[in-house]
Design a protein around this motif. Structure first.
Motif, PDB file in Angstrom:
ATOM      1  N   VAL A  67      32.312  39.160  31.448  1.00 52.07           N
ATOM      2  CA  VAL A  67      33.641  39.678  31.770  1.00 52.07           C
ATOM      3  C   VAL A  67      33.488  41.048  32.410  1.00 52.07           C
ATOM      4  CG1 VAL A  67      35.924  40.289  30.881  1.00 52.07           C
ATOM      5  CG2 VAL A  67      34.608  38.466  29.763  1.00 52.07           C
ATOM      6  N   ASP A  68      33.856  41.152  33.685  1.00 48.30           N
ATOM      7  CA  ASP A  68      33.792  42.424  34.403  1.00 48.30           C
ATOM      8  C   ASP A  68      34.762  42.374  35.568  1.00 48.30           C
ATOM      9  OD1 ASP A  68      33.019  44.764  35.940  1.00 48.30           O
ATOM     10  OD2 ASP A  68      31.134  44.724  34.837  1.00 48.30           O
ATOM     11  N   ASP A  69      35.544  43.427  35.734  1.00 53.84           N
ATOM     12  CA  ASP A  69      36.530  43.458  36.815  1.00 53.84           C
ATOM     13  C   ASP A  69      35.922  43.877  38.149  1.00 53.84           C
ATOM     14  OD1 ASP A  69      36.215  46.078  35.670  1.00 53.84           O
ATOM     15  OD2 ASP A  69      38.014  46.722  36.736  1.00 53.84           O
ATOM     16  N   SER A 100      38.815  39.407  34.176  1.00 53.84           N
ATOM     17  CA  SER A 100      39.723  40.158  33.310  1.00 53.84           C
ATOM     18  C   SER A 100      39.498  39.744  31.857  1.00 53.84           C
ATOM     19  CB  SER A 100      41.183  39.901  33.686  1.00 53.84           C
ATOM     20  OG  SER A 100      41.559  38.580  33.335  1.00 53.84           O
ATOM     21  N   GLY A 101      39.982  40.571  30.961  1.00 55.61           N
ATOM     22  CA  GLY A 101      39.877  40.236  29.543  1.00 55.61           C
ATOM     23  C   GLY A 101      40.637  38.979  29.199  1.00 55.61           C
ATOM     24  N   GLU A 102      41.821  38.839  29.755  1.00 50.30           N
ATOM     25  CA  GLU A 102      42.630  37.655  29.487  1.00 50.30           C
ATOM     26  C   GLU A 102      41.930  36.391  29.971  1.00 50.30           C
ATOM     27  OE1 GLU A 102      43.776  40.497  30.786  1.00 50.30           O
ATOM     28  OE2 GLU A 102      45.332  41.142  29.385  1.00 50.30           O
ATOM     29  N   ALA A 103      41.374  36.445  31.174  1.00 48.09           N
ATOM     30  CA  ALA A 103      40.651  35.286  31.719  1.00 48.09           C
ATOM     31  C   ALA A 103      39.401  34.994  30.894  1.00 48.09           C
ATOM     32  CB  ALA A 103      40.285  35.532  33.179  1.00 48.09           C
ATOM     33  N   GLY A 107      39.627  48.011  34.119  1.00 44.05           N
ATOM     34  CA  GLY A 107      40.618  48.447  35.104  1.00 44.05           C
ATOM     35  C   GLY A 107      42.005  48.536  34.516  1.00 44.05           C
ATOM     36  N   ARG A 108      42.951  47.998  35.218  1.00 46.76           N
ATOM     37  CA  ARG A 108      44.351  48.084  34.805  1.00 46.76           C
ATOM     38  C   ARG A 108      44.757  46.946  33.883  1.00 46.76           C
ATOM     39  NH1 ARG A 108      47.698  50.679  39.621  1.00 46.76           N
ATOM     40  NH2 ARG A 108      46.072  52.054  40.359  1.00 46.76           N
ATOM     41  N   GLY A 115      37.359  45.804  27.107  1.00 47.08           N
ATOM     42  CA  GLY A 115      36.204  45.078  26.589  1.00 47.08           C
ATOM     43  C   GLY A 115      36.127  45.141  25.072  1.00 47.08           C
ATOM     44  N   TRP A 116      36.601  46.254  24.493  1.00 46.33           N
ATOM     45  CA  TRP A 116      36.651  46.362  23.027  1.00 46.33           C
ATOM     46  C   TRP A 116      37.542  45.242  22.479  1.00 46.33           C
ATOM     47  CZ3 TRP A 116      32.897  49.499  22.441  1.00 46.33           C
ATOM     48  CH2 TRP A 116      32.813  50.741  23.051  1.00 46.33           C
TER      49      TRP A 116
END
Length: 126
Positions: A6-8, A32-35, A57-58, A63-64
């Motif tokens: 997971v990385d934007d 994204s975190g949601e994805a 990002g926004r 990540g936490w």
């Protein structure tokens, strides 16, 4: 072995994914975190480790947040955080037994860290 990445940052995500795939890991990638959490839920237990940026990002989730939710869903899931600036909060925000890599990091170091974490019992496992 399958890793959820997971990385934007698209360029970094692509570079890390390529490195992991060259090392024979299967990668589920999310921007994204949601994805990432959706991919984890849909992975049918095939994801064996989480590699997440902290500052996404926004996005609503950091990540936490992703790691905490992932650990609730899968206790003991190995977690590696990647960060350029948020490492000072790791002791209070990171999940138990996780590892933090500060950006920039050497990709060989990432692979060695992942191998170590995958072969070490994580908190929450019996």
């Amino acid at each position: 072995m399958t890793v959820l990445l997971v990385d934007d940052e698209e360029l970094l995500r692509d570079l890390v994914q390529e490195t992991l795939e060259e090392a024979d890991f299967k990668v589920v990638s999310a921007a994204s975190g949601e994805a990432g959490l959706k991919a984890l839920a849909e992975s049918d237990q095939s994801v064996q480790a989480l590699l997440t940026d902290i500052d996404l990002g926004r996005e609503r989730l950091s990540g936490w947040d992703v790691a905490r939710a992932a650990r609730r869903a899968r206790p003991g899931l190995p977690v590696i955080y990647m960060t350029g600036a948020s490492g000072n909060d790791w002791a209070t925000m990171g999940v138990a037994g996780s590892i933090l890599l500060s950006k920039p990091f050497v990709l060989r170091h990432l692979l060695a860290t992942l191998a170590l974490l995958l072969h070490t019992p994580s908190p929450g496992t019996a």
